[in-house]
Scaffold this active site. Structure first.
Site, PDB file in Angstrom:
ATOM      1  N   GLU A   1       9.539  -0.147  -5.724  1.00 41.35           N
ATOM      2  CA  GLU A   1      10.239   1.127  -5.892  1.00 41.35           C
ATOM      3  C   GLU A   1      11.028   1.413  -4.618  1.00 41.35           C
ATOM      4  OE1 GLU A   1       8.057   4.548  -7.160  1.00 41.35           O
ATOM      5  OE2 GLU A   1       6.809   3.427  -8.580  1.00 41.35           O
TER       6      GLU A   1
ATOM      7  N   GLU B   1       0.433   2.720  -7.041  1.00 42.46           N
ATOM      8  CA  GLU B   1       0.254   3.602  -5.883  1.00 42.46           C
ATOM      9  C   GLU B   1      -1.133   4.224  -5.730  1.00 42.46           C
ATOM     10  OE1 GLU B   1       4.906   5.006  -5.248  1.00 42.46           O
ATOM     11  OE2 GLU B   1       3.477   6.451  -6.069  1.00 42.46           O
TER      12      GLU B   1
END
Length: 415
Positions: A307, A210
């Site tokens: 995710e 991320e």
């Protein structure tokens, strides 16, 4: 009596054994059993909160540090290295074991994604404690025994690549400043050299989790880092998949980059962190999941949703950060109240209402349908201390996560 051919074969085998044993096991390329991420469907789960801490996954650990402990950096800073090491060593040795890997395999998974921070490799003059790699070594052996593939995920980079507590240090994004990228390359290379030779199990590695482009990470510099990562992987095991985060951009925006390099785009999709998505009813949540599945089909590379979860709200204690309130109950500026958190704060999914349980199962099934339309998924996360909707182990036990993952109570909702 052995034939001459048998005797020759035995001599050759003995010599091979001697030579093999002379090579350190961590430097040895195992029998290759690579995964074709272009064609195979990834079905897996993250081992969040194990080797990289998050307050909402294991709130009991953060209670040791009082109000000042909001991430792994500040927890270790408050406790001091000796006490932090004692607490974390106990956690690492007990939170995930061989039994967890066995359960994951029995639930029909084929992959686990294991987050690890750069400080497991090197964190000079910083509060972090190390020792995680011993347990990551164990995890590779446990995965091998359970028949699972592993993706190593560099979850935290020096300076923080996103400013989130899950990077190890909450606050301003300082990655790409000073020597932080060079240190990240060094940490990545150390992990790659240690684990990619275990190619019968470790079939992929993620460059960094991320990196927050909308939050200030420079996209051009991120691509330069990715280029260095690709060189490292190709020099060790060119068959390994290299997962690259989309940086919170549309996956199709990466079209044309690093094609033919065994690259898999990693995108993360949560509904509770968006004021529009969190307001939806279950029918709209399902439609939104299916629409996202269609969106990622626009990528020219494999895409795995690395995710996602079953929770529909941000009610889980500490989910937005240590002691930060929720959008769902209207406690954020300019955020209307959508409902009462009730039993969604902590505990088991068994404590949810019948309607909430039904909605959770339906939402999970819709996401499975959506993400398998491309290249698959990795659920966040396997285990928590009590976060309804987020805990796959608990969801499986309560019949809210399909087992096997192809089982459907609601049909194909994205058809």
């Amino acid at each position: 009596m052995l034939s001459r051919l048998s005797q020759t074969a035995l001599v050759a085998l003995s010599l091979m054994t001697v030579l093999t044993e002379a090579v350190p096991s961590r430097m040895r390329i195992q029998t290759r059993d690579s995964v074709n991420y272009q064609s195979e469907i990834v079905r897996g789960v993250n081992l969040g909160g194990w080797l990289v801490l998050e307050p909402w996954i294991t709130p009991s650990i953060f209670e040791n540090g009082g109000g000042a402990a909001v991430d792994e950096w500040t927890l270790a800073e408050v406790l001091g290295k000796d006490k932090a090491r004692a607490i974390l060593s106990q956690h690492w040795s007990s939170f995930i074991t061989q039994d967890d890997f066995n359960q994951i395999a029995q639930a029909g998974m084929n992959h686990v994604r294991i987050p690890v921070g750069y400080w497991a490799v090197s964190a000079p003059d910083e509060p972090y404690v190390d020792g995680q790699l011993e347990f990551l070594d164990n995890a590779i052996s446990w995965a091998r025994a359970a028949g699972l593939k592993v993706m190593i995920d560099l979850h935290g980079a020096p300076g923080s690549q996103n400013g989130f507590d899950n990077s190890g240090r909450k606050g301003p994004i300082a990655w790409q400043q000073g020597d932080t990228v060079a240190r990240t390359v060094d940490a990545f290379k150390a992990l790659a050299e240690r684990y990619l030779p275990e190619s019968d199990v470790v079939t992929a590695i993620e460059a960094v989790n991320e990196p927050n482009i909308p939050g200030g990470v420079n996209e051009g510099q991120l691509k330069e880092y990715y280029n260095q990562v690709l060189e490292v992987v190709h020099s060790i095991n060119p068959d390994a998949g290299v997962f690259l985060s989309d940086g919170f951009l549309a996956t199709a925006s990466w079209n044309g980059y690093a094609n033919g390099e065994n690259v898999v785009m990693d995108t993360h999709h949560y509904h509770m962190f968006d004021n529009t998505l969190i307001s939806l009813d279950i029918n709209a949540h399902v439609r939104a999941a299916c629409e996202f599945g269609n969106q990622i089909k626009g990528s020219d590379k494999p895409v795995v949703v690395g995710e996602w979860t079953g929770a529909l709200t941000d009610c889980t204690k500490h989910l937005n950060g240590k002691d930060i309130p929720t959008r769902y109950e209207g406690q954020w500026a300019n955020s209307p109240r959508y409902g009462d958190c009730g039993n969604k704060r902590q505990g088991s999914s068994s404590g949810l209402s019948e309607q909430e349980r039904s909605d959770t199962r339906r939402f999970i099934e819709a996401q499975l349908d959506a993400y398998e339309g491309k290249n698959g998924w990795l659920f966040w996360t396997w285990k928590t201390e009590g976060a309804p909707g987020w805990d796959m182990q608990d969801l499986l036990a309560n019949g809210l996560f399909p087992n096997p993952p192809t089982e459907r109570q609601y049909g194909n909702q994205c058809a």
